[in-house]
Design an enzyme around this catalytic site. Structure first.
Site, short mmCIF file in Angstrom:
data_model
loop_
_atom_site.label_atom_id
_atom_site.label_comp_id
_atom_site.label_asym_id
_atom_site.label_seq_id
_atom_site.Cartn_x
_atom_site.Cartn_y
_atom_site.Cartn_z
N TYR A 101 -67.08 34.83 25.21
CA TYR A 101 -66.51 35.90 23.04
C TYR A 101 -67.73 36.60 22.56
CZ TYR A 101 -63.77 31.42 22.85
OH TYR A 101 -63.31 30.05 22.87
N PRO A 128 -57.23 31.51 16.54
CA PRO A 128 -57.71 31.17 17.82
C PRO A 128 -58.65 30.46 17.98
CG PRO A 128 -56.14 33.05 17.35
CD PRO A 128 -56.15 32.52 15.97
N TYR A 131 -67.15 22.27 19.56
CA TYR A 131 -66.04 23.20 20.86
C TYR A 131 -65.33 22.32 21.39
CZ TYR A 131 -64.66 26.77 23.86
OH TYR A 131 -63.77 27.59 24.32
#
Ligand code: APR
Ligand code: PHB
Length: 390
Positions: free
Chosen positions: A201, A293, A385
């Site tokens: 990310y 998302p 997560y």
């Protein structure tokens, strides 16, 4: 025609609900507006939480997922030109996620439905829902030029954000909460090996990017783009070039490019509709809520709705108790809002917001440094997560 549960929508929510009800000996018919191929052609995220994995096993559709899915124990956060690993498993006492594409999961559910010979009406036109405020709801649809009617005990609105079920509720009976983000994600799927064994990310001065994967030979990459961009304006070469600029030198070096199999732009939205039950009709999945998302929570929240809904319906038939259906909405929403919060927070942390300027960037940098420097902060991120407990 009569059935116990009329399910609208054959996305992951509707198919999973159908499979779980079948396992419990409860009849259902699924009505889907599109063809099966169309449903399989939609590329969505593919990170499964343990809760979702367990539910797929319970539904008896986990075999291929366990064989082909890739367990992940961490992911990288890239900012200020450097990568930092979040050790998901270490921080959560052994939890992990599974990389397995939504397309594959949908295919497994479709195959199971076909094998069990369960009824799905594809290309069902003009689906309408009726009398869900009574004990005898009905659903009508058109197929091959004829109008059909199904009588049922329950309607399950698994028909996504643009579906007919939520839209059929009287205006005053539903409250909608919504935030639309000022950018989209341009996604590209390619048969190239992933740039890294875990996800990256990236918060870069040029905007967010994400390096994800479907298998050891298939990659999925995303770029934050302005909402005014059109996918036609992005050649594959332009995509790869921009992605390189948003990565760190080792990743840039290692990146293998190739022709796109799919390329599309998706807007980012946070949305929740409350409540999720209207008499004998329930909403589940994207019909009731959307997350941006970032963090891949959409499918996992849909799965937990389905778990609660299926449990409530089983309780209704087997124990003659309405307690489950009465609590359905509240139980789902408690988990959904936590998923919404996490997805909103992760989105805010990683993207360039056109109106936030230099101070926005400085605040992000401070938070990112805090996140990787503090075990407490990393743990908060990791436990969200991998998925909060049901
Ligand atoms: N009649 C019949 N079917 C309909 C109608 C209608 N009026 N409207 C929509 N549908 C169908 C759509 O064609 C679609 O196949 O309902 C299905 C809804 O599927 P999804 O949008 O995939 O929603 P859901 O099953 O809840 O899946 C949630 O999908 O978008 C992702 O992030 C989300 O991963 C999560 C998952
Ligand atoms: C994806 O692989 O499509 C994906 C993975 C992780 C995300 C979002 C999307 O956070």
């Amino acid at each position: 025609m009569r059935t116990q549960v009329a399910i609208i929508g054959a996305g992951p929510s509707g198919l999973l609900l159908g499979q779980l009800l079948h396992k419990a000996g409860i009849d259902a018919i699924i009505l889907e507006r599109q063809t099966g191929e169309y449903v399989l052609g939609r590329i969505r995220a593919g990170i499964l939480e343990q809760v979702t994995i367990d539910l797929l096993d319970e539904a008896g559709v986990g075999t291929r997922m366990h064989k082909e899915g890739i367990p992940h124990h961490g992911f990288d956060m890239l900012f200020g030109g450097e990568r930092h690993r979040i050790d998901m498993t270490g921080l959560t006492g052994g939890k992990q996620v599974m990389v397995y594409g939504q397309t594959e999961l949908t295919r497994d559910l479709m195959d199971a439905r076909k094998t069990a010979n369960l009824p799905t009406v594809y290309e069902a036109g003009n689906v309408t829902v009726h009398d869900f405020d009574t004990l005898k709801p009905r659903v009508r649809y058109e197929k091959d030029g004829k109008t059909h009617e199904i009588e049922c005990d329950f309607i399950a609105g698994c028909d996504g954000f643009h579906g007919v079920c939520r839209a059929s509720v009287p205006r005053g009976a539903v409250t909608e909460y919504e935030k639309v983000y000022p950018f989209g994600w341009l996604g590209l799927l390619s048969d190239t090996p992933p740039v890294h064994e875990e996800l990256i990310y990236a918060n870069s001065t040029r905007g967010f990017s994400l390096c994800s994967m479907r298998s050891q030979t298939r990659s999925r990459y995303y770029l934050q783009v302005p909402l005014s961009d059109r996918v036609e304006d992005w050649s594959d070469e332009a995509f790869w070039q921009e992605l390189r600029l948003r990565l760190d030198p080792p990743a840039r070096e290692k990146l293998v490019t190739g022709p796109s199999l799919e390329k599309s732009i998706a807007p980012l939205r946070s949305f929740v509709a409350e409540p999720m039950r209207f008499g004998r009709m329930f909403l589940a999945g994207d019909a009731a809520h959307i997350v941006p998302p970032t963090g891949a929570k959409g499918l996992n929240l849909a799965a937990s709705d389905v778990k609660y809904l299926c449990g409530s319906i089983i309780e209704f038939y087997k124990e003659r108790s309405e307690a489950g259906i009465n609590h359905y909405s509240d139980r789902c929403l408690r988990r959904i809002w936590k998923g919404e919060r996490f997805s909103w927070w992760f989105t805010n942390l990683m993207h360039r917001f056109p109106n936030d300027g230099a101070i926005g960037q400085k605040l992000q940098e401070a938070e990112l440094e805090y996140l990787i420097g503090s075990k407490a902060a990393s743990t908060v991120m990791a436990e969200n997560y991998v998925g909060l407990p049901l």
